[in-house]
Scaffold this active site. Sequence first.
Site, PDB file in Angstrom:
ATOM      1  N   HIS A   1      -7.169  -5.436  -1.912  1.00 45.50           N
ATOM      2  CA  HIS A   1      -6.041  -4.687  -1.344  1.00 45.50           C
ATOM      3  C   HIS A   1      -5.238  -5.606  -0.431  1.00 45.50           C
ATOM      4  O   HIS A   1      -5.335  -5.550   0.795  1.00 45.50           O
ATOM      5  CB  HIS A   1      -6.555  -3.465  -0.593  1.00 45.50           C
ATOM      6  CG  HIS A   1      -5.494  -2.435  -0.334  1.00 45.50           C
ATOM      7  ND1 HIS A   1      -4.771  -1.843  -1.340  1.00 45.50           N
ATOM      8  CD2 HIS A   1      -5.017  -1.903   0.821  1.00 45.50           C
ATOM      9  CE1 HIS A   1      -3.919  -0.976  -0.817  1.00 45.50           C
ATOM     10  NE2 HIS A   1      -4.040  -1.009   0.505  1.00 45.50           N
TER      11      HIS A   1
ATOM     12  N   SER B   1       0.847  -1.187   0.000  1.00 43.67           N
ATOM     13  CA  SER B   1       0.000   0.000   0.000  1.00 43.67           C
ATOM     14  C   SER B   1       0.890   1.247   0.000  1.00 43.67           C
ATOM     15  O   SER B   1       1.671   1.426  -0.925  1.00 43.67           O
ATOM     16  CB  SER B   1      -0.967  -0.034   1.187  1.00 43.67           C
ATOM     17  OG  SER B   1      -1.994   0.895   1.029  1.00 43.67           O
TER      18      SER B   1
ATOM     19  N   ASP C   1      -8.800  -4.483  -6.293  1.00 42.84           N
ATOM     20  CA  ASP C   1      -8.420  -3.531  -5.245  1.00 42.84           C
ATOM     21  C   ASP C   1      -9.185  -2.222  -5.412  1.00 42.84           C
ATOM     22  O   ASP C   1      -9.026  -1.528  -6.421  1.00 42.84           O
ATOM     23  CB  ASP C   1      -6.911  -3.273  -5.339  1.00 42.84           C
ATOM     24  CG  ASP C   1      -6.363  -2.533  -4.129  1.00 42.84           C
ATOM     25  OD1 ASP C   1      -7.127  -1.818  -3.464  1.00 42.84           O
ATOM     26  OD2 ASP C   1      -5.156  -2.665  -3.873  1.00 42.84           O
TER      27      ASP C   1
END
Length: 605
Positions: free
Chosen positions: A581, A464, A549
């Site tokens: 994600h 991320s 995602d």
Amino acid sequence: MTQIRKIPVREFFRNPEKSGFDLSPDGEYISFLAPYKDRMNIHVQKIGEDNVTRITSVTERDIAGYFWADDNRIVYLRDNGGDENYYLTAIDKDGNNEKVLTQFDNVRTQLIDDLEDFPNEVIIGLNKRKPEVFDAYRLNLASGEMDMIAENPGNIVGWLTDHNGALRVAMTSDGVNTTLLHRETEEQEFKPLLTTNFKESASPLFFTFDNRNLFATSNLGRDKSAIVILDTTSGKEVEKIFEHPEVDVSSLSYSKKRKVLTGIAYTTWKTERTYLDDEAKKRYTWLKEKLGEVEIAITSHNKNEDKFIVRTYSDRTLGSYYFYDQSARTLEKLIEVSPWLKADEMAEMKPITYRSRDGLTIHGYLSLPLERGSGKLPLIVNPHGGPWVRDSWGFNPEVQFLANRGYAVLQMNYRGSTGYGRAFWEASFKQWGLKMQDDISDGVKYLIDEGIADPKKVAIYGGSYGGYATLAGLTFTPELYACGVDYVGVSNLFTFMQTIPPYWKPMLEMMYEMVGHPEEMKEQFEQTSPALQAHKIKAPLLIAQGAKDPRVNKAESDQIVQALKESGIDVDYLVKENEGHGFHNEENRFEFYEEMEKFLAKHLA
């Protein structure tokens, strides 16, 4: 030197045999998650009996979470392939009467209050009417009927009920300013109580036991957040319950049965607790005497608050679950979470500090392999995601896997990491790829200067925002890194800001303040977007991405892969169609970490 066993990759990342234990409200049943066809499903067992009933049979994706709605009914949460459009399903504890409750196309369910004292009812938030905002509904778990109890005018970003289950507080945001709204009853209109800039906070936790005022965390007039009481007529702080001179405090627990505050938790280098109640302190002391030198957390209890699920853990073990009957003074071990991983084969996660180039103190953790000889070590730099969260002490399977392969692992709480006060957080604003990245680079240089890290064998890996930091590190400090692994990371700040989920839109102005405005900061965004500067990358890269995602769109990874291929840089790209994600399905975790192992071994040899 003792030879350390090379533990198979899958041992670190396999599903536990059992996890997520919970007690029924009457304290008669224990529920838990356990694998069924490689997916974590809900199982139920009557206390004192051996028979276990598996009540769900999902095979596409692990159940995301669940709770007991009453003594008979369990509600669980799941999504579709990682799209994070969660929906609720209810089922009886014997596996019968399953009912899907909130599954709608492109709609996400939030749980506002499980209404412990009102069987068969919960209050939820749904962005069904408008994708950007969540309205509040009272949902009947038996019939599936739901009534809207508060329509979101477009700026409410959170709700709070009182101890009687009445929806009485709302938080609004125009993206920059936050207003706390309050009403005495559900029949009244919400009225503004307190307005702050988003850099300040007075965040309600729960009502005082008379349902008049609010316990809250607040940094108003201070750098570090403290636990306070807010007056619901004036919005003023009327009492300070607790503060810590070094870190923010935001966790306050209480006994619903006895209506007393029980304790406060906060994190320095590890979690610490201050007890406000003799009974809670005696309980913890008794458990500590029985369980020894491990961290202890009570994760569930029955309504009568005399039966408890207790979890132990440390930096070297995922620990065990126990059932504690306080009245009988018995403590029964339910399961060791990962008995195949031995604590004496795991690395210690030790706290470290170093100074950034502009004088900030950066806190972090260093894990060294058990078998390390006397030379300098290959180093994996592992910046956390968020970025506005923090790394903390505890068992981390990624860290232990890497340490077992002979790598030192550095985790740092760069500026912007939460928990260290407002000034440290604000120091990160509009610093993606700049001072935030310097904090990471300074950690690498610190370990090189200390003689711990081999300067020719440094890799960077993160997910991320940590994936963005990986790409930024390879782009802007190519001399530091031999290779990198980017896991669902942002590559282009322009496209990232354009593709955030619709329910983030009310916070967009705040994102502009914190990350930057793509039009007003066009030149900076161009310079700090790795996909637009990919020609500077020299080191090989492994990228992993979930196709569904919703937060970091697949296009973020596609862009950097295409740019690197055009520059002739070695890039491996792993995409999973049934992930979002991060990789949650066991077989995808296995593949990713096996690829990572080969990649790092090749480029850090």
